[in-house]
Write a protein that holds these residues in place. Sequence first.
Motif, short mmCIF file in Angstrom:
data_model
loop_
_atom_site.label_atom_id
_atom_site.label_comp_id
_atom_site.label_asym_id
_atom_site.label_seq_id
_atom_site.Cartn_x
_atom_site.Cartn_y
_atom_site.Cartn_z
N VAL A 32 0.78 -1.15 -0.17
CA VAL A 32 0.01 0.04 0.04
C VAL A 32 0.95 1.07 0.09
N GLU A 33 0.73 2.27 -1.12
CA GLU A 33 1.45 3.19 -0.95
C GLU A 33 0.62 4.46 -1.43
N ASN A 34 0.61 5.64 -0.58
CA ASN A 34 -0.44 6.71 -0.95
C ASN A 34 -1.64 6.47 -0.93
N GLY A 35 -2.07 5.68 0.05
CA GLY A 35 -3.60 5.12 0.38
C GLY A 35 -4.04 4.23 -0.74
N GLU A 36 -3.43 3.68 -1.52
CA GLU A 36 -3.61 2.83 -2.52
C GLU A 36 -2.89 1.53 -2.51
N ILE A 37 -3.67 0.41 -3.09
CA ILE A 37 -2.95 -0.88 -2.84
C ILE A 37 -2.38 -1.05 -4.32
N THR A 38 -0.88 -0.89 -4.45
CA THR A 38 -0.21 -1.05 -5.83
C THR A 38 0.47 -2.16 -6.16
N GLN A 39 0.49 -3.25 -5.44
CA GLN A 39 1.17 -4.47 -5.72
C GLN A 39 0.71 -5.61 -5.04
N SER A 40 0.71 -6.82 -5.30
CA SER A 40 0.47 -7.94 -4.57
C SER A 40 1.55 -9.15 -4.88
#
Length: 820
Positions: A32-40
């Motif tokens: 989670v970066e800047n309030g968003e899921i960016t990678q899994s």
Amino acid sequence: MTRQIRKYAIVDLEATSAGSNAKIIQVGIVIVENGEITQSYETDVNPHERLDEHIKQLTGLTDARLRKAPEFSQVAKEIFELINDAVFVAHNVRFDANLLAEALFWEGFELTTPRIDTVELSQIFYPTFERYNLGALAFELGIELHHAHSALADATATAQLLLKLREKIAGLPRGLLEELLSMADCLIYESRLLIEDAYEESSAFLPPSLKEVHGLYVKKQRRPLESRHLSEQFDLNMQLLGMEAYPEQKQFASYIEEGLKHGSPSFIEAPTGIGKTYAYLLTLLVRTSKRILVSVPTKILQDQLMKKEAQAIQDLFQVSFHSLKSPKEYLQLDKFYETLHRESDNRMVQRFKMQLLVWLTMTETGELSEVGQLYRHTHFVAEICHDGQLSKRSLFYQEDFWRLGQEKVKTSRVILTNHAYLLTRLEDDQSLLEDAVLVVDEAQKLFFALEQFSQKELSLTSLFLDIQHCLDQEKDLLQRRLLESIQFELNACSKEVAQGKRAVLSEQTVEKMRQDVRELANESLENLKELFAERYQSYWIDKETFEDHHIMHLHAGVEGLLSFQDFLTEDVPVFFVSATIGISRKVDLPSLLGYRDQQMYQVPSERKQHQELLLPIDFADVVSLSASEYALELSQLVEDLLPLGKSIFLLFTSKELLLETSNALKVPHLAQYRNGDAANIKRRFDRGESSILLGTGSFWEGVDFSHQNEVIQIITRLPFDNPKEFMVQKVNAQLRDQGKNPFYDYSLPVAILRLKQAIGRTSRSDEQESLVLLLDQRVLTKRYGKQILDGLKQVLPLQTTLKSQLVDQAQHFFERNREK
């Protein structure tokens, strides 16, 4: 320009066990970066050992699948590089972080990132929840979790939880967040980091629904709405509420209307499940301008009524309701404020204070029971609960929850309370009944509440500690001698109990202790002073035995039965509502409550065919077996019934047998005392956390099981009173003086009454199907058994069966009802 917020790596591991020798079998990571899921990221891991069946069922993983997976050494570098520059987040971070850090260490990677635990943060910022496992939180917060115990699914759900937490925290007042951060060193690892991030996003303006008072943030009081007019027609009011009036319900409503005209006390007998609450509330709201005071047996039922019927009427007709409880149910802001300025090295207490600070921004009532898992903090709650005293110089006089509650009593159209508090309040304050109509719902329980009111008890263990503490602090010689005298007398009596005797304090001992207590100056022994008040005449000590210890209690009791009529003024219209008014040919409810002149009404009872009682004629005899032996029989029965897939509710008469059965059960279940109090485990049962519930006490008194469409109710033992109890001996003596047979004219009818009540708990609607199993063989072997069975046949069909056929008959019952 948007501020760069910390990068979070939300991690979930599945492992071969929860122990120290666990090996990783699956890794799920969400960034989670800047309030968003960016990678899994997700990978299986070969542990090079076989999985046990429990882990296979929990995770859905198999040995064959893991044999094809990479070893941890093959994925260690990839995992480390993904999370090394992020804050490590997990739901129960201690397990996941330690296990992963150790596995990485052995591959040459040192993981030293900060850690955040979403369990602890959820406990603080969602303080009203009862459970904080990931599944329960996902349900409460609307988070998708389709494949629980799959690493990536759990990590994704935890990431969503983290984002919701940050949004919740950012919406709180900045001043409150500053206070929380000043206390946040009590949090596990670096969990405070999320609060710091959310603080940067928070608004400098106070939310319009809150106000700040001496550093505490509380909700502003709502202005009362102007009531809307109800229709003169009961049917139409029910239709407006989205319901159809039953014929029995309309007849009940007509009796309420008739009773109002007549003026004398009215006793109305009506079966369960006809909607009595709506009937008396809607009728009285239309037919009288007086305030309506409703009393129910327990706080659980009081809360249920407030959330269901009261809320529906309030939402539609804007009628003002208020739920009135004893002062100790409310937080006293002065006391809590004082604890905030007192140093504490207890991490759990500090965390609980943080919970309460957040809860204050949410509560409109100040009732401590709204806080989840309150039983974990009993001692601290005792420090901060209200004592019913409030100075006008209090810092929080205007905001005091108890005072506001008393103001609402004066302005609310309907007041809800419980029998115990009603009696306590009316003893000293009749103003509650001024210009009011009183409805006593489930009035048969009022008699037992009267008897409880006529007694008081204290834990001797706690009392000895309090006395010793006073002795350690006391400098005055006379006061020390008084304390030592009281200590000596209580010690002498408790030694007799320890030797197996039931110690009744002699009149001389009571008089001496009463004199000593009267002269005590120490305010911390107010409970002892109340116990030795003049209103009590009899004193005794008994012992309650648990698995590994026992507790002694000192009791005080009033001699003679109390009359409820003595608590009321003559001009108060009063309705007593009960499923059973007549108890036996010689004993009825009005006479037990002290009434001789009253109106009697009866709504005919129609036997419901969607409920049936099964009596296994060869079940183990409860009287001839020990508690542990009978518990094994009960646990085996429950495990035999489990494949039917129904909710199972076991009703006990003793705490000992309940706990023995809980010990014997090999399947997940909820047990009173072990998993929380009655209200707590009932809520969890309703949410479906377990299909098995073990209860006693208030579960006999009127806890509705309306959430379960198909129920198997197991009554483990006939609910006779213990003939050695002070209350029972008192009732028996009075009945003998009246030329009556205490067992046949009172104990037996009351046991039948309790059975009928218990059976009614799982028959709350026409859609509900419940099978009741009565296991106590005394209904077959004792002379009085026929009277019990005849009484039960009045309310539901009864069949006998063999133990070996019980499961098949149970299955047939539900199949037969489903086909109708």
